[in-house]
Design a protein around this motif. Structure first.
Motif, PDB file in Angstrom:
ATOM      1  N   VAL A 184       0.819  -1.219   0.000  1.00  0.00           N
ATOM      2  CA  VAL A 184       0.000   0.000   0.000  1.00  0.00           C
ATOM      3  C   VAL A 184       0.850   1.266   0.000  1.00  0.00           C
ATOM      4  CG1 VAL A 184      -1.931  -1.177   1.098  1.00  0.00           C
ATOM      5  CG2 VAL A 184      -0.322   0.124   2.519  1.00  0.00           C
ATOM      6  N   GLY A 185       2.070   1.198   0.506  1.00  0.00           N
ATOM      7  CA  GLY A 185       2.921   2.376   0.514  1.00  0.00           C
ATOM      8  C   GLY A 185       3.358   2.823  -0.855  1.00  0.00           C
ATOM      9  N   ALA A 186       3.202   1.961  -1.854  1.00  0.00           N
ATOM     10  CA  ALA A 186       3.622   2.298  -3.217  1.00  0.00           C
ATOM     11  C   ALA A 186       2.459   2.726  -4.111  1.00  0.00           C
ATOM     12  CB  ALA A 186       4.329   1.098  -3.848  1.00  0.00           C
ATOM     13  N   ILE A 187       1.232   2.686  -3.608  1.00  0.00           N
ATOM     14  CA  ILE A 187       0.074   2.940  -4.473  1.00  0.00           C
ATOM     15  C   ILE A 187       0.144   4.326  -5.108  1.00  0.00           C
ATOM     16  CG2 ILE A 187      -2.427   3.253  -4.540  1.00  0.00           C
ATOM     17  CD1 ILE A 187      -2.624   1.115  -2.339  1.00  0.00           C
ATOM     18  N   ALA A 188       0.277   5.360  -4.299  1.00  0.00           N
ATOM     19  CA  ALA A 188       0.243   6.729  -4.828  1.00  0.00           C
ATOM     20  C   ALA A 188       1.367   6.965  -5.830  1.00  0.00           C
ATOM     21  CB  ALA A 188       0.318   7.734  -3.681  1.00  0.00           C
ATOM     22  N   ALA A 189       2.564   6.488  -5.521  1.00  0.00           N
ATOM     23  CA  ALA A 189       3.695   6.678  -6.429  1.00  0.00           C
ATOM     24  C   ALA A 189       3.479   5.931  -7.733  1.00  0.00           C
ATOM     25  CB  ALA A 189       4.986   6.219  -5.763  1.00  0.00           C
ATOM     26  N   LEU A 190       2.948   4.722  -7.660  1.00  0.00           N
ATOM     27  CA  LEU A 190       2.693   3.961  -8.880  1.00  0.00           C
ATOM     28  C   LEU A 190       1.614   4.619  -9.731  1.00  0.00           C
ATOM     29  CD1 LEU A 190       2.906   0.254  -7.708  1.00  0.00           C
ATOM     30  CD2 LEU A 190       4.217   1.296  -9.563  1.00  0.00           C
ATOM     31  N   GLU A 191       0.565   5.106  -9.100  1.00  0.00           N
ATOM     32  CA  GLU A 191      -0.476   5.781  -9.890  1.00  0.00           C
ATOM     33  C   GLU A 191       0.076   7.030 -10.567  1.00  0.00           C
ATOM     34  OE1 GLU A 191      -4.668   4.303  -7.945  1.00  0.00           O
ATOM     35  OE2 GLU A 191      -3.994   6.339  -7.476  1.00  0.00           O
ATOM     36  N   ALA A 192       0.956   7.751  -9.887  1.00  0.00           N
ATOM     37  CA  ALA A 192       1.559   8.934 -10.499  1.00  0.00           C
ATOM     38  C   ALA A 192       2.463   8.552 -11.663  1.00  0.00           C
ATOM     39  CB  ALA A 192       2.348   9.707  -9.442  1.00  0.00           C
ATOM     40  N   THR A 193       3.189   7.445 -11.521  1.00  0.00           N
ATOM     41  CA  THR A 193       4.101   7.010 -12.574  1.00  0.00           C
ATOM     42  C   THR A 193       3.354   6.428 -13.761  1.00  0.00           C
ATOM     43  OG1 THR A 193       5.869   6.548 -10.986  1.00  0.00           O
ATOM     44  CG2 THR A 193       5.997   5.434 -13.116  1.00  0.00           C
ATOM     45  N   LEU A 194       2.355   5.595 -13.493  1.00  0.00           N
ATOM     46  CA  LEU A 194       1.674   4.847 -14.552  1.00  0.00           C
ATOM     47  C   LEU A 194       0.460   5.574 -15.121  1.00  0.00           C
ATOM     48  CD1 LEU A 194       1.751   1.303 -12.882  1.00  0.00           C
ATOM     49  CD2 LEU A 194       3.281   2.179 -14.663  1.00  0.00           C
ATOM     50  N   GLY A 195      -0.095   6.518 -14.381  1.00  0.00           N
ATOM     51  CA  GLY A 195      -1.283   7.215 -14.859  1.00  0.00           C
ATOM     52  C   GLY A 195      -2.512   6.342 -14.899  1.00  0.00           C
ATOM     53  N   ARG A 196      -2.534   5.296 -14.075  1.00  0.00           N
ATOM     54  CA  ARG A 196      -3.666   4.364 -14.038  1.00  0.00           C
ATOM     55  C   ARG A 196      -3.950   3.977 -12.590  1.00  0.00           C
ATOM     56  NH1 ARG A 196      -0.919   0.020 -17.750  1.00  0.00           N
ATOM     57  NH2 ARG A 196       0.886   1.313 -17.271  1.00  0.00           N
ATOM     58  N   PRO A 197      -5.174   3.494 -12.324  1.00  0.00           N
ATOM     59  CA  PRO A 197      -5.462   3.044 -10.962  1.00  0.00           C
ATOM     60  C   PRO A 197      -4.595   1.841 -10.594  1.00  0.00           C
ATOM     61  CG  PRO A 197      -7.499   3.314 -12.221  1.00  0.00           C
ATOM     62  CD  PRO A 197      -6.361   3.409 -13.201  1.00  0.00           C
ATOM     63  N   VAL A 198      -4.207   1.797  -9.348  1.00  0.00           N
ATOM     64  CA  VAL A 198      -3.466   0.673  -8.788  1.00  0.00           C
ATOM     65  C   VAL A 198      -4.252   0.139  -7.600  1.00  0.00           C
ATOM     66  CG1 VAL A 198      -1.345  -0.051  -7.631  1.00  0.00           C
ATOM     67  CG2 VAL A 198      -1.237   1.552  -9.557  1.00  0.00           C
ATOM     68  N   LEU A 199      -4.541  -1.150  -7.635  1.00  0.00           N
ATOM     69  CA  LEU A 199      -5.316  -1.794  -6.573  1.00  0.00           C
ATOM     70  C   LEU A 199      -4.437  -2.822  -5.874  1.00  0.00           C
ATOM     71  CD1 LEU A 199      -8.719  -2.415  -8.390  1.00  0.00           C
ATOM     72  CD2 LEU A 199      -7.970  -0.397  -7.126  1.00  0.00           C
ATOM     73  N   THR A 200      -4.479  -2.830  -4.559  1.00  0.00           N
ATOM     74  CA  THR A 200      -3.773  -3.845  -3.795  1.00  0.00           C
ATOM     75  C   THR A 200      -4.772  -4.591  -2.911  1.00  0.00           C
ATOM     76  OG1 THR A 200      -3.249  -2.642  -1.741  1.00  0.00           O
ATOM     77  CG2 THR A 200      -1.834  -2.231  -3.668  1.00  0.00           C
ATOM     78  N   ALA A 201      -4.338  -5.735  -2.397  1.00  0.00           N
ATOM     79  CA  ALA A 201      -5.249  -6.616  -1.681  1.00  0.00           C
ATOM     80  C   ALA A 201      -5.878  -5.946  -0.460  1.00  0.00           C
ATOM     81  CB  ALA A 201      -4.512  -7.886  -1.270  1.00  0.00           C
ATOM     82  N   ASN A 202      -5.072  -5.377   0.402  1.00  0.00           N
ATOM     83  CA  ASN A 202      -5.620  -4.798   1.628  1.00  0.00           C
ATOM     84  C   ASN A 202      -6.333  -3.474   1.374  1.00  0.00           C
ATOM     85  OD1 ASN A 202      -4.728  -6.884   3.428  1.00  0.00           O
ATOM     86  ND2 ASN A 202      -2.645  -6.118   3.148  1.00  0.00           N
ATOM     87  N   GLN A 203      -5.919  -2.764   0.334  1.00  0.00           N
ATOM     88  CA  GLN A 203      -6.620  -1.528  -0.035  1.00  0.00           C
ATOM     89  C   GLN A 203      -8.060  -1.827  -0.459  1.00  0.00           C
ATOM     90  OE1 GLN A 203      -6.284  -0.574  -3.961  1.00  0.00           O
ATOM     91  NE2 GLN A 203      -6.098   1.652  -3.783  1.00  0.00           N
TER      92      GLN A 203
END
Length: 256
Positions: free
Chosen positions: A210-229
């Motif tokens: 979950v700590g990487a969600i915001a950074a990944l969305e900024a990099t990829l320009g797409r939603p990122v979903l993780t299990a606990n999120q």
């Protein structure tokens, strides 16, 4: 004068988690607002040893057994006796093995044992989240302790649920819960997922993500979903009690 003591919350979430896994509780508590309590029950999982140790890849037999009676059912019933609003099943891989229909049967069974308390599960929550985001094509990234067989079953789960999965693979990082941090996960995912996916799904409730969600969305320009999120998102929806909004953990919490 008085210090916060954890009692003044609007919603309490009950979490079913493998007995030696601290990942789900850690991430759920990190994301949950101050007015949401998180309370876990341990369920035996034969693939984990003392201290959370695991083999480099986990076998399928204990994964399947985790979702079967009696242990998870008994834990759900005991947890439902506490003043919780919803039960959250924090385990990804069993759904890969039993599929969406099997996961649905499991949820119905647990719902009976909790005497009508809402029960949500990780993969079903992820599928619902993808629909809320109107994402039909996904890149699926699983923990390195998921072998190719289990990851292929994950691809099959989401295809059976109605999604296209142009990419599915275990993450190529060291196999161990404590060996992977947000930066390493971000860099690996950003360099491997294809542009053809509408969203990225990172499987595994014990996978530090979950700590990487915001950074990944900024990099990829797409939603990122993780299990606990997605599990938290579904649990708060099922609880149906207004709480402080969740922020900083992805576009999902802003979805209609």
């Amino acid at each position: 004068m008085w210090q916060p003591d954890g009692w003044d919350v609007r919603v309490r979430l009950g979490v079913l988690t493998p007995h030696a896994d601290v990942g789900p509780e850690s991430e759920l508590r990190a994301m949950a607002p101050a007015d949401v309590g998180v309370h876990a029950a341990r369920v035996p999982f034969r693939a984990m040893g003392r201290g959370g140790t695991m083999d480099p890849t986990i076998p399928l037999a204990p994964v399947r057994a985790f979702a079967e009676p009696p242990h998870v059912d008994d834990a759900a019933e005991l947890l439902a006796a506490a003043p919780v609003s919803v039960i959250a099943y924090a385990f990804t891989s069993s759904a890969y093995v039993i599929g969406p229909r099997g996961e649905g049967y499991m949820l119905d069974r647990l719902h009976e044992r909790t005497h009508g308390l809402p029960v949500v599960a990780t993969c079903a929550a992820t599928a619902e989240a993808l629909r809320a985001l109107d994402a039909g094509r996904i890149a699926l990234v699983d923990p390195p302790w998921f072998d190719e067989t289990l990851s292929d079953l994950g691809r099959g789960y989401y295809e059976d649920a109605g999604f296209e999965v142009p990419y599915a693979a275990p993450c190529g990082l060291p196999s161990g819960q404590t060996l992977i941090g947000p930066r390493a996960l971000h860099d690996w995912v950003a360099s491997h997922v294809p542009d053809t996916a509408d969203a990225v799904v990172i499987g595994g409730n014990g996978f530090r993500a979950v700590g990487a969600i915001a950074a990944l969305e900024a990099t990829l320009g797409r939603p990122v979903l993780t299990a606990n999120q997605t599990l938290l998102w579904a649990a708060l929806r099922a609880a149906a009690t207004p709480t402080t909004p969740v922020t900083a953990y992805g576009r999902l919490f802003s979805a209609p």
